[in-house]
Design a protein around this motif. Structure first.
Motif, mmCIF file in Angstrom:
data_model
loop_
_atom_site.group_PDB
_atom_site.id
_atom_site.type_symbol
_atom_site.label_atom_id
_atom_site.label_comp_id
_atom_site.label_asym_id
_atom_site.label_seq_id
_atom_site.Cartn_x
_atom_site.Cartn_y
_atom_site.Cartn_z
ATOM 1 N N ILE A 1 36.409 32.148 42.509
ATOM 2 C CA ILE A 1 35.894 33.003 43.562
ATOM 3 C C ILE A 1 35.413 34.202 43.034
ATOM 4 O O ILE A 1 36.224 34.700 42.159
ATOM 5 C CB ILE A 1 37.006 33.105 44.558
ATOM 6 C CG1 ILE A 1 37.368 31.786 45.481
ATOM 7 C CG2 ILE A 1 36.148 33.915 45.953
ATOM 8 C CD1 ILE A 1 38.557 31.999 46.233
ATOM 9 N N LYS A 2 34.132 34.413 43.436
ATOM 10 C CA LYS A 2 33.581 35.735 42.904
ATOM 11 C C LYS A 2 34.276 37.134 43.048
ATOM 12 O O LYS A 2 35.147 37.188 43.918
ATOM 13 C CB LYS A 2 32.044 35.957 43.820
ATOM 14 C CG LYS A 2 31.457 37.192 43.365
ATOM 15 C CD LYS A 2 30.332 37.115 44.182
ATOM 16 C CE LYS A 2 29.343 38.578 43.659
ATOM 17 N NZ LYS A 2 28.132 38.671 44.705
ATOM 18 N N GLY A 3 34.429 37.604 41.934
ATOM 19 C CA GLY A 3 35.009 39.024 42.195
ATOM 20 C C GLY A 3 36.538 38.960 41.916
ATOM 21 O O GLY A 3 37.170 40.078 41.705
ATOM 22 N N ARG A 4 36.897 37.896 41.213
ATOM 23 C CA ARG A 4 38.563 37.725 41.081
ATOM 24 C C ARG A 4 38.759 38.750 40.051
ATOM 25 O O ARG A 4 39.955 39.288 40.204
ATOM 26 C CB ARG A 4 38.905 36.188 40.784
ATOM 27 C CG ARG A 4 40.274 36.099 40.440
ATOM 28 C CD ARG A 4 40.536 34.551 40.144
ATOM 29 N NE ARG A 4 41.850 34.296 39.799
ATOM 30 C CZ ARG A 4 42.529 33.227 39.839
ATOM 31 N NH1 ARG A 4 42.016 32.194 40.427
ATOM 32 N NH2 ARG A 4 43.742 33.185 39.246
ATOM 33 N N GLU A 5 38.253 38.621 39.095
ATOM 34 C CA GLU A 5 38.490 39.563 37.629
ATOM 35 C C GLU A 5 38.756 41.072 38.223
ATOM 36 O O GLU A 5 39.259 41.879 37.512
ATOM 37 C CB GLU A 5 37.598 39.251 36.685
ATOM 38 C CG GLU A 5 36.136 39.793 36.944
ATOM 39 C CD GLU A 5 35.563 38.822 37.764
ATOM 40 O OE1 GLU A 5 34.011 39.294 37.886
ATOM 41 O OE2 GLU A 5 35.924 37.762 37.966
ATOM 42 N N ASP A 6 37.945 41.400 39.397
ATOM 43 C CA ASP A 6 38.054 42.779 39.716
ATOM 44 C C ASP A 6 39.371 43.163 40.564
ATOM 45 O O ASP A 6 39.577 44.337 40.590
ATOM 46 C CB ASP A 6 36.661 43.403 40.260
ATOM 47 C CG ASP A 6 35.422 42.939 39.504
ATOM 48 O OD1 ASP A 6 35.604 43.241 38.235
ATOM 49 O OD2 ASP A 6 34.408 42.449 40.106
ATOM 50 N N PHE A 7 39.911 42.391 41.206
ATOM 51 C CA PHE A 7 40.771 42.492 42.187
ATOM 52 C C PHE A 7 42.195 42.849 41.719
ATOM 53 O O PHE A 7 42.688 42.459 40.382
ATOM 54 C CB PHE A 7 41.257 41.172 42.827
ATOM 55 C CG PHE A 7 42.203 41.111 43.903
ATOM 56 C CD1 PHE A 7 42.298 42.103 45.085
ATOM 57 C CD2 PHE A 7 43.511 40.387 43.801
ATOM 58 C CE1 PHE A 7 43.155 42.200 46.128
ATOM 59 C CE2 PHE A 7 44.188 40.347 44.885
ATOM 60 C CZ PHE A 7 44.166 41.281 45.791
ATOM 61 N N LYS A 8 42.713 44.051 41.999
ATOM 62 C CA LYS A 8 43.991 44.544 41.287
ATOM 63 C C LYS A 8 45.026 44.227 42.053
ATOM 64 O O LYS A 8 46.153 44.496 41.347
ATOM 65 C CB LYS A 8 43.557 46.316 41.822
ATOM 66 C CG LYS A 8 42.507 46.836 40.878
ATOM 67 C CD LYS A 8 42.190 48.392 41.233
ATOM 68 C CE LYS A 8 41.111 48.959 40.862
ATOM 69 N NZ LYS A 8 40.986 50.458 41.060
ATOM 70 N N GLY A 9 44.973 43.449 43.062
ATOM 71 C CA GLY A 9 46.269 42.759 43.771
ATOM 72 C C GLY A 9 46.812 41.745 42.861
ATOM 73 O O GLY A 9 46.341 41.522 41.907
ATOM 74 N N ARG A 10 47.716 41.103 43.522
ATOM 75 C CA ARG A 10 48.439 39.949 42.954
ATOM 76 C C ARG A 10 47.571 38.552 43.449
ATOM 77 O O ARG A 10 47.524 38.401 44.543
ATOM 78 C CB ARG A 10 50.025 39.982 43.398
ATOM 79 C CG ARG A 10 50.761 38.931 42.621
ATOM 80 C CD ARG A 10 52.238 38.795 42.753
ATOM 81 N NE ARG A 10 53.006 37.716 42.318
ATOM 82 C CZ ARG A 10 54.309 37.402 42.537
ATOM 83 N NH1 ARG A 10 54.836 38.168 43.573
ATOM 84 N NH2 ARG A 10 54.930 36.558 41.861
#
Length: 352
Positions: A140-149
């Motif tokens: 899913i787009k943006g996954r690498e930017d997500f800071k959560g778990r």
């Protein structure tokens, strides 16, 4: 030179043990190779509160009933104990800590290598590792930017780490609902779904749903004989007032989010919402890389087979694949009949 077995079973979970039962009944020389330190399949890795969706009387392996009330729904630990006792009762030859790394076909024989350096030879192979070793998580787009778990449901154990957090569970199947309902007791939890969750009643006219499925023959209907794919149910069995809890918003459900951003997810209406954790209850994909050199798999790594019999490699069989022969395949209640069918075919192969 190592001895030659009639059959080697790869995987010591429910599918492998059912295969071992039928191989032993036929008097064949075989061994079950299990990657882990116990013959319990994927059960030790499931979440703590997991319980079967079918009652014990419809959920046993061949030759030995699950203990306890026939109408009860066994818990995870009860199933693990049952599998251990099953191995012991039938004295199945299971070798643990033997992760298979490669299977090769040499003439009429198979050579099997394990991670410990052991090499086995056999006339036939039953791949019984199923599909629960390769968790699937969509990209899913943006996954690498997500800071959560971010985690898959296979990594989820209990709600304690998520107390007071904002959690999104992706999925609409039985596991997603069980986890979502459990988490909603201690956190703000939502389901992200492609379509709204649909429920079927656990009991119909006083009997468990599986009683009627078995009575009408749907559970074991041989779709494969008619060249049809086994249908997959899109409904959740309501074991514990799940429908009522979703109606009350514990958890609530929203159409699947479109992307991640640093602090959370972006819903379909464009709203950004901070989220602490996302749990993907999105199933599994086959992981049969040890068969890669045999020609047994298609371009996507799926086995080329009909009803558990390899279409391309004589002497190679499968037990534990979803939809292998019937609606019940890959379940505790379904692997026994599938294993019996496969062992009959295997016996013909090694005696011809």
């Amino acid at each position: 030179m190592s001895a030659v077995y009639d059959a080697i079973v790869i995987g010591g979970g429910q599918a492998g043990l059912a295969s071992g039962y039928h191989l032993k009944r036929k008097g064949l020389r075989f061994v079950v190779l299990e990657a882990n330190d116990q013959a319990a399949g994927s059960w030790p890795r499931y979440y703590d509160s997991l319980k079967l969706f079918s009652p014990a009387r419809f959920s046993s392996l061949p030759g030995m009933s699950l203990p306890g009330s026939p109408n009860g729904y066994p818990l995870k630990q009860e199933v693990i104990r049952y599998l251990r006792d099953y191995t012991s009762r039938f004295q199945l030859p299971v070798k643990t800590n033997q992760r298979v790394t490669e299977v090769r076909k040499n003439g009429d024989l198979f050579t099997i290598a394990t991670s410990t350096g052991e090499v086995y030879r056999t006339k036939s192979v039953i791949s019984a590792t199923g599909a629960f070793h390769n968790p699937y998580t969509p990209d899913i787009k943006g996954r690498e930017d997500f800071k959560g778990r971010i985690l898959h449901s296979s990594e989820y154990r209990n709600p304690e780490p998520f107390i007071g957090q904002r959690v999104v569970v992706v999925g609409r199947g039985n596991s997603a609902i069980q986890i979502g309902v459990e988490l909603a007791e201690v956190s703000r939890t939502s389901l992200a779904v492609l379509r709204p969750v649909q429920f079927v009643k656990q009991k119909v006219w006083g009997q468990d749903l599986h009683f009627w499925i078995k009575l009408v023959g749907f559970d074991t209907f041989p779709f494969w004989r008619f060249g049809k794919k086994v249908p997959v149910s899109g409904s959740v069995i309501d074991l514990g007032q799940y429908e009522e809890k979703l109606a009350a918003g514990k958890p609530d459900q929203f159409p699947m989010f479109t992307s991640f951003y640093a602090d959370g997810v972006v819903w379909q209406n464009g709203t950004k919402e901070p989220v602490d954790a996302v749990i993907f209850a999105t199933g599994y994909r086959p992981s049969l890389t040890y068969l890669g050199s045999t020609g047994a798999l298609d371009a996507e790594g799926r086995p080329l087979q009909v009803a558990g019999v390899s279409s391309t490699v004589p002497g190679l069989y499968y037990v534990g694949l979803e939809g292998q022969r019937s609606f019940a395949s890959a379940t505790l209640r379904g692997v026994g009949p599938d294993a019996r069918f496969v062992v009959k075919r295997l016996l013909r192969h090694i005696t011809q």
